[in-house]
Write a protein that holds these residues in place. Structure first.
Motif, PDB file in Angstrom:
ATOM      1  N   ARG A  97      30.669  44.361  42.428  1.00 26.66           N
ATOM      2  CA  ARG A  97      30.560  44.926  41.088  1.00 26.66           C
ATOM      3  C   ARG A  97      30.722  43.825  40.047  1.00 26.66           C
ATOM      4  O   ARG A  97      31.469  42.871  40.245  1.00 26.66           O
ATOM      5  CB  ARG A  97      31.643  45.987  40.886  1.00 26.66           C
ATOM      6  N   ARG A  98      30.037  43.990  38.934  1.00 30.40           N
ATOM      7  CA  ARG A  98      30.108  42.967  37.898  1.00 30.40           C
ATOM      8  C   ARG A  98      31.542  42.783  37.408  1.00 30.40           C
ATOM      9  O   ARG A  98      32.002  41.651  37.209  1.00 30.40           O
ATOM     10  CB  ARG A  98      29.197  43.342  36.722  1.00 30.40           C
ATOM     11  N   ALA A  99      32.272  43.897  37.217  1.00 36.19           N
ATOM     12  CA  ALA A  99      33.651  43.797  36.744  1.00 36.19           C
ATOM     13  C   ALA A  99      34.522  43.041  37.738  1.00 36.19           C
ATOM     14  O   ALA A  99      35.421  42.280  37.349  1.00 36.19           O
ATOM     15  CB  ALA A  99      34.225  45.190  36.489  1.00 36.19           C
ATOM     16  N   THR A 100      34.261  43.214  39.029  1.00 37.39           N
ATOM     17  CA  THR A 100      35.016  42.491  40.054  1.00 37.39           C
ATOM     18  C   THR A 100      34.758  40.996  39.948  1.00 37.39           C
ATOM     19  O   THR A 100      35.684  40.184  39.993  1.00 37.39           O
ATOM     20  CB  THR A 100      34.625  42.997  41.463  1.00 37.39           C
ATOM     21  N   ARG A 101      33.478  40.625  39.791  1.00 36.89           N
ATOM     22  CA  ARG A 101      33.135  39.210  39.693  1.00 36.89           C
ATOM     23  C   ARG A 101      33.744  38.578  38.442  1.00 36.89           C
ATOM     24  O   ARG A 101      34.277  37.463  38.485  1.00 36.89           O
ATOM     25  CB  ARG A 101      31.612  39.034  39.671  1.00 36.89           C
ATOM     26  N   VAL A 102      33.680  39.292  37.317  1.00 37.72           N
ATOM     27  CA  VAL A 102      34.174  38.735  36.059  1.00 37.72           C
ATOM     28  C   VAL A 102      35.685  38.543  36.099  1.00 37.72           C
ATOM     29  O   VAL A 102      36.193  37.476  35.720  1.00 37.72           O
ATOM     30  CB  VAL A 102      33.775  39.651  34.880  1.00 37.72           C
ATOM     31  N   THR A 103      36.418  39.562  36.552  1.00 30.98           N
ATOM     32  CA  THR A 103      37.881  39.431  36.572  1.00 30.98           C
ATOM     33  C   THR A 103      38.318  38.380  37.579  1.00 30.98           C
ATOM     34  O   THR A 103      39.265  37.630  37.317  1.00 30.98           O
ATOM     35  CB  THR A 103      38.551  40.783  36.876  1.00 30.98           C
ATOM     36  N   ALA A 104      37.644  38.312  38.726  1.00 28.26           N
ATOM     37  CA  ALA A 104      37.991  37.283  39.710  1.00 28.26           C
ATOM     38  C   ALA A 104      37.775  35.888  39.127  1.00 28.26           C
ATOM     39  O   ALA A 104      38.612  34.989  39.297  1.00 28.26           O
ATOM     40  CB  ALA A 104      37.166  37.463  40.985  1.00 28.26           C
ATOM     41  N   ASP A 128      37.848  35.055  35.953  1.00 30.92           N
ATOM     42  CA  ASP A 128      38.859  34.810  34.924  1.00 30.92           C
ATOM     43  C   ASP A 128      40.205  34.440  35.539  1.00 30.92           C
ATOM     44  O   ASP A 128      40.898  33.532  35.060  1.00 30.92           O
ATOM     45  CB  ASP A 128      39.020  36.046  34.038  1.00 30.92           C
ATOM     46  N   ILE A 129      40.594  35.163  36.590  1.00 35.01           N
ATOM     47  CA  ILE A 129      41.870  34.870  37.259  1.00 35.01           C
ATOM     48  C   ILE A 129      41.853  33.455  37.818  1.00 35.01           C
ATOM     49  O   ILE A 129      42.810  32.688  37.661  1.00 35.01           O
ATOM     50  CB  ILE A 129      42.144  35.897  38.372  1.00 35.01           C
ATOM     51  N   GLU A 156      48.832  36.723  31.361  1.00 32.76           N
ATOM     52  CA  GLU A 156      47.390  36.949  31.349  1.00 32.76           C
ATOM     53  C   GLU A 156      46.855  37.129  32.770  1.00 32.76           C
ATOM     54  O   GLU A 156      46.011  37.987  33.025  1.00 32.76           O
ATOM     55  CB  GLU A 156      46.680  35.798  30.642  1.00 32.76           C
ATOM     56  N   VAL A 157      47.351  36.315  33.719  1.00 33.61           N
ATOM     57  CA  VAL A 157      46.938  36.474  35.118  1.00 33.61           C
ATOM     58  C   VAL A 157      47.314  37.865  35.610  1.00 33.61           C
ATOM     59  O   VAL A 157      46.529  38.557  36.275  1.00 33.61           O
ATOM     60  CB  VAL A 157      47.584  35.397  36.013  1.00 33.61           C
ATOM     61  N   PHE A 158      48.530  38.304  35.289  1.00 36.68           N
ATOM     62  CA  PHE A 158      49.011  39.615  35.724  1.00 36.68           C
ATOM     63  C   PHE A 158      48.122  40.730  35.184  1.00 36.68           C
ATOM     64  O   PHE A 158      47.712  41.638  35.912  1.00 36.68           O
ATOM     65  CB  PHE A 158      50.457  39.802  35.271  1.00 36.68           C
ATOM     66  N   GLU A 159      47.788  40.676  33.913  1.00 34.76           N
ATOM     67  CA  GLU A 159      46.952  41.708  33.318  1.00 34.76           C
ATOM     68  C   GLU A 159      45.544  41.691  33.912  1.00 34.76           C
ATOM     69  O   GLU A 159      44.950  42.741  34.178  1.00 34.76           O
ATOM     70  CB  GLU A 159      46.887  41.529  31.795  1.00 34.76           C
ATOM     71  N   LYS A 160      44.991  40.496  34.130  1.00 34.84           N
ATOM     72  CA  LYS A 160      43.665  40.394  34.731  1.00 34.84           C
ATOM     73  C   LYS A 160      43.670  40.957  36.147  1.00 34.84           C
ATOM     74  O   LYS A 160      42.713  41.594  36.598  1.00 34.84           O
ATOM     75  CB  LYS A 160      43.190  38.937  34.757  1.00 34.84           C
ATOM     76  N   PHE A 161      44.760  40.712  36.867  1.00 35.43           N
ATOM     77  CA  PHE A 161      44.831  41.193  38.241  1.00 35.43           C
ATOM     78  C   PHE A 161      44.891  42.719  38.283  1.00 35.43           C
ATOM     79  O   PHE A 161      44.326  43.349  39.172  1.00 35.43           O
ATOM     80  CB  PHE A 161      46.046  40.604  38.958  1.00 35.43           C
TER      81      PHE A 161
END
Length: 447
Positions: A196-203, A205-206, A164-169
């Protein structure tokens, strides 16, 4: 065959044109003269920047007076959502404390303990590959991430959280620009950052997933059941000056940079090394012979048998340094090659340009793993070779990478032959690391 190189822009363009090019790709945004200049000055309305290729000045910045040239926050602005206050971004006493805790985990003796995990990841990669034409970058990313999870937390990438970490990264990479707006415009600390919102969200989650791994490991350490891997070593190491250990939050910051630096940079270097061998059959044949001999009895004590393979990997790091540019900042007014640099000026160190500098290297754009045995090659290794930076802030994982890279090449080339796909010449671009604009397509054949 000469390895690919981005086409440089004209020497003079407008500031706004330069900023647009820079945001798209830091390499092709630079003028050709930087491959021969000892230093170049760049001015914006907000700051002055000096790109330095002079070995004497580089030595002063990185080795003689590194504390007078701390890391610049400009590039770090874009990475903080993921990396927090990791050792990659901090300066001063905070950085010194972090290195005192981290460095013992990467000492030479510890590398022997990580070898079985690296070997297992390489063997798993060789087993996953299939014949035919494919983009090798996703596979090198998968393999490098597998190495990190196995050596850091003793879990393979197939583990649910690791996967999951790999996919999020992978998602994070696609949303993270090379520069944040604050890199060009001075923004006060109290002003919200323009991520960017997507950057904040994925960071986020990781970091949540890494927090779960770290908390679970702390519980194992407390119970006395933790495996003897890098995470355990770092989390149980006390600062020799204060006796303090990393808190869970601090450890999450460090794991984030280990994953970014140890996975993303290794994946980049391995992919380019495979491409260089795919386009140089004689070099590939030598590596394959070394690899098959080594893999007949793969032992840490026999890594010296991969001598030519190591030089191939070292040459890949020269031609395609994963981190193409590093930025320092002047704490006070300085004189750089007889030019006045004000306090707060940016000092840009570019391994990309330094490693291909026409006044330093013989045949700078050519692929020649044997160059390091020449007088010019040895001198440039000392003065003009910075894939891991140098001096006090040299990457703590440099020794780790120089075991991992040749070993992964050996595990793959012992079993697989690679050739370049026709009409698919990769064009290097800089995102988080130096990657290919449209992938690196190789034709694989089982030996």
């Amino acid at each position: 065959m000469t390895p690919p190189k981005p086409e440089a822009r004209p020497d003079k363009v407008s500031l706004w044109r330069y900023l647009r090019l820079f945001r798209q790709d830091i390499l092709s945004a630079q003028p050709a003269r930087l491959y021969r200049a000892w230093m170049a000055e760049f001015r914006t309305p907000f700051f002055r920047s000096f790109l330095v290729n002079d070995p004497k000045l580089l030595n002063e910045v990185l080795k003689t007076r590194p504390m007078d040239f701390p890391k610049s926050d400009r590039v770090g602005e874009g990475l903080r959502p993921l990396l927090g206050n990791s050792v990659f971004l901090t300066n001063g006493e905070a950085w010194k404390r972090q290195r005192r805790i981290i460095d013992p985990a990467f000492e030479g003796g510890r590398l022997r303990g990580t070898f079985p995990a690296m070997l297992a990841a390489g063997q798993a990669a060789a087993e996953r590959l299939r014949p035919g034409v494919q983009d090798i970058e996703p596979e090198t990313s998968h393999t490098a991430a597998d190495v990190i999870f196995r050596t850091l937390f003793s879990i393979p990438i197939e583990h649910q959280v690791a996967a999951e970490v790999f996919e999020k990264f992978r998602t994070y990479q696609r949303t993270q620009p090379i520069l944040n707006l604050a890199a060009f415009v001075p923004v006060p600390a109290w002003v919200p950052r323009f991520h960017r919102r997507a950057t904040r969200v994925t960071a986020r989650d990781i970091r949540a997933l890494i927090t779960d791994l770290t908390a679970a490991r702390q519980a194992e350490i407390t119970a006395g059941t933790a495996p003897d891997d890098l995470a355990t070593k770092i989390m149980t190491t006390a600062d020799p000056e204060t006796g303090e250990r990393f808190s869970t939050g601090e450890m999450v910051d460090q794991v984030a940079i280990f994953f970014l630096a140890g996975h993303e940079t290794s994946a980049s270097a391995l992919a380019w090394a495979l491409y260089l061998l795919a386009t140089n059959p004689e070099a590939q044949a030598r590596v394959a012979e070394e690899a098959q001999n080594f893999m007949a009895d793969p032992q840490f004590s026999r890594l010296s048998a991969l001598r030519y393979t190591r030089d191939v990997f070292r040459e890949a790091l020269r031609l395609f340094p994963p981190v193409p540019m590093m930025v320092r900042e002047t704490l006070k007014e300085e004189t750089l090659r007889d030019r006045a640099a004000p306090k707060g000026a940016q000092v840009v160190i570019s391994p990309w340009h330094l490693h291909r500098h026409t006044r330093l290297w013989d045949n700078p754009d050519g692929f020649d793993p044997e160059r390091f045995a020449t007088e010019n090659g040895r001198q440039c290794l000392r003065e003009a070779y910075l894939p891991f930076s140098s001096g006090a802030r040299v990457c703590p994982g440099a020794g780790f990478a120089m075991v991992e890279g040749p070993l992964l090449l050996a595990t793959l080339l012992a079993r697989w032959s690679v050739s370049a796909a026709r009409d698919r010449i990769p064009v290097p671009v800089a995102h988080l690391t130096v990657r290919s604009r449209a992938g690196i397509h190789l034709d694989l054949t089982e030996r």
